[in-house]
Design a protein around this motif. Structure first.
Motif, PDB file in Angstrom:
ATOM      1  N   LEU A   6     -21.210  -5.329   2.974  1.00 59.20           N
ATOM      2  CA  LEU A   6     -22.302  -5.472   3.934  1.00 59.20           C
ATOM      3  C   LEU A   6     -22.215  -4.428   5.041  1.00 59.20           C
ATOM      4  O   LEU A   6     -23.221  -3.797   5.394  1.00 59.20           O
ATOM      5  CB  LEU A   6     -22.282  -6.881   4.526  1.00 59.20           C
ATOM      6  CG  LEU A   6     -23.464  -7.301   5.378  1.00 59.20           C
ATOM      7  CD1 LEU A   6     -24.726  -7.350   4.543  1.00 59.20           C
ATOM      8  CD2 LEU A   6     -23.200  -8.660   5.988  1.00 59.20           C
ATOM      9  N   VAL A   7     -21.026  -4.212   5.570  1.00 60.98           N
ATOM     10  CA  VAL A   7     -20.837  -3.227   6.639  1.00 60.98           C
ATOM     11  C   VAL A   7     -21.133  -1.816   6.134  1.00 60.98           C
ATOM     12  O   VAL A   7     -21.821  -1.031   6.800  1.00 60.98           O
ATOM     13  CB  VAL A   7     -19.410  -3.326   7.219  1.00 60.98           C
ATOM     14  CG1 VAL A   7     -19.097  -2.147   8.122  1.00 60.98           C
ATOM     15  CG2 VAL A   7     -19.234  -4.628   7.961  1.00 60.98           C
ATOM     16  N   LEU A   8     -20.646  -1.486   4.937  1.00 60.61           N
ATOM     17  CA  LEU A   8     -20.921  -0.161   4.381  1.00 60.61           C
ATOM     18  C   LEU A   8     -22.407   0.019   4.092  1.00 60.61           C
ATOM     19  O   LEU A   8     -22.944   1.119   4.244  1.00 60.61           O
ATOM     20  CB  LEU A   8     -20.102   0.061   3.107  1.00 60.61           C
ATOM     21  CG  LEU A   8     -18.612   0.294   3.318  1.00 60.61           C
ATOM     22  CD1 LEU A   8     -17.884   0.320   1.989  1.00 60.61           C
ATOM     23  CD2 LEU A   8     -18.375   1.573   4.084  1.00 60.61           C
ATOM     24  N   GLY A   9     -23.082  -1.047   3.705  1.00 64.22           N
ATOM     25  CA  GLY A   9     -24.518  -0.972   3.479  1.00 64.22           C
ATOM     26  C   GLY A   9     -25.280  -0.697   4.764  1.00 64.22           C
ATOM     27  O   GLY A   9     -26.204   0.109   4.790  1.00 64.22           O
ATOM     28  N   LEU A  33     -21.568  -0.613  -2.880  1.00 61.03           N
ATOM     29  CA  LEU A  33     -22.202  -1.211  -4.048  1.00 61.03           C
ATOM     30  C   LEU A  33     -21.159  -1.722  -5.035  1.00 61.03           C
ATOM     31  O   LEU A  33     -21.270  -2.841  -5.548  1.00 61.03           O
ATOM     32  CB  LEU A  33     -23.118  -0.186  -4.719  1.00 61.03           C
ATOM     33  CG  LEU A  33     -23.948  -0.658  -5.895  1.00 61.03           C
ATOM     34  CD1 LEU A  33     -24.942  -1.715  -5.434  1.00 61.03           C
ATOM     35  CD2 LEU A  33     -24.659   0.511  -6.526  1.00 61.03           C
ATOM     36  N   ILE A  34     -20.133  -0.943  -5.265  1.00 61.95           N
ATOM     37  CA  ILE A  34     -19.061  -1.360  -6.180  1.00 61.95           C
ATOM     38  C   ILE A  34     -18.327  -2.575  -5.622  1.00 61.95           C
ATOM     39  O   ILE A  34     -18.058  -3.541  -6.352  1.00 61.95           O
ATOM     40  CB  ILE A  34     -18.096  -0.188  -6.440  1.00 61.95           C
ATOM     41  CG1 ILE A  34     -18.802   0.898  -7.258  1.00 61.95           C
ATOM     42  CG2 ILE A  34     -16.833  -0.656  -7.157  1.00 61.95           C
ATOM     43  CD1 ILE A  34     -18.033   2.192  -7.367  1.00 61.95           C
ATOM     44  N   SER A  53     -22.006 -10.979  -0.534  1.00 60.88           N
ATOM     45  CA  SER A  53     -21.886  -9.855  -1.460  1.00 60.88           C
ATOM     46  C   SER A  53     -23.254  -9.451  -2.003  1.00 60.88           C
ATOM     47  O   SER A  53     -23.511  -8.263  -2.211  1.00 60.88           O
ATOM     48  CB  SER A  53     -20.930 -10.190  -2.596  1.00 60.88           C
ATOM     49  OG  SER A  53     -21.355 -11.345  -3.277  1.00 60.88           O
ATOM     50  N   ILE A  54     -24.152 -10.404  -2.219  1.00 62.50           N
ATOM     51  CA  ILE A  54     -25.499 -10.070  -2.685  1.00 62.50           C
ATOM     52  C   ILE A  54     -26.252  -9.318  -1.593  1.00 62.50           C
ATOM     53  O   ILE A  54     -26.979  -8.359  -1.874  1.00 62.50           O
ATOM     54  CB  ILE A  54     -26.247 -11.336  -3.139  1.00 62.50           C
ATOM     55  CG1 ILE A  54     -25.615 -11.858  -4.419  1.00 62.50           C
ATOM     56  CG2 ILE A  54     -27.732 -11.056  -3.333  1.00 62.50           C
ATOM     57  CD1 ILE A  54     -26.184 -13.154  -4.924  1.00 62.50           C
ATOM     58  N   ILE A  58     -27.768  -5.516  -1.989  1.00 65.63           N
ATOM     59  CA  ILE A  58     -29.159  -5.178  -1.666  1.00 65.63           C
ATOM     60  C   ILE A  58     -29.216  -4.073  -0.615  1.00 65.63           C
ATOM     61  O   ILE A  58     -29.997  -3.121  -0.736  1.00 65.63           O
ATOM     62  CB  ILE A  58     -29.923  -6.436  -1.213  1.00 65.63           C
ATOM     63  CG1 ILE A  58     -30.100  -7.391  -2.389  1.00 65.63           C
ATOM     64  CG2 ILE A  58     -31.268  -6.075  -0.597  1.00 65.63           C
ATOM     65  CD1 ILE A  58     -30.627  -8.753  -2.025  1.00 65.63           C
ATOM     66  N   LEU A  59     -28.382  -4.171   0.420  1.00 64.85           N
ATOM     67  CA  LEU A  59     -28.384  -3.139   1.461  1.00 64.85           C
ATOM     68  C   LEU A  59     -27.944  -1.785   0.916  1.00 64.85           C
ATOM     69  O   LEU A  59     -28.496  -0.751   1.308  1.00 64.85           O
ATOM     70  CB  LEU A  59     -27.471  -3.542   2.615  1.00 64.85           C
ATOM     71  CG  LEU A  59     -28.142  -4.306   3.739  1.00 64.85           C
ATOM     72  CD1 LEU A  59     -27.104  -4.755   4.753  1.00 64.85           C
ATOM     73  CD2 LEU A  59     -29.188  -3.465   4.414  1.00 64.85           C
TER      74      LEU A  59
END
Length: 83
Positions: A6-9, A33-34, A53-54, A58-59
């Protein structure tokens, strides 16, 4: 791993709007994503909720769309400006 995804997104979506270095943000988007996919599969087998995680998946997909869109937009503006 879901929180990291989530943070990386979030970082990748924000960084994707910076025209000069948006391609560099594809690396954290890919890693996020991975991580999100691995976490979703792991939590799916354990029967735990996998909302974080979903959301990360998505992000990170949105980050890829933003990065590619900005790259195409800047490239098109460069081509149009050289005419």
């Amino acid at each position: 791993m879901g929180v990291a995804s989530l943070v990386l997104g979030i970082i990748s979506v924000i960084g994707g709007f910076i025209p000069a270095c948006n391609l560099f943000f594809s690396v954290p988007a890919l890693v996020g994503l991975i991580l999100g996919i691995v976490d979703a599969v792991k939590k799916g087998k354990a029967g735990e909720p996998k909302g974080m995680s979903i959301a990360g998946i998505i992000l990170n997909v949105i980050a890829f769309v933003v990065i590619i869109g900005m790259y195409v937009l800047v490239f098109a503006a460069g081509v149009a400006g050289s005419m």
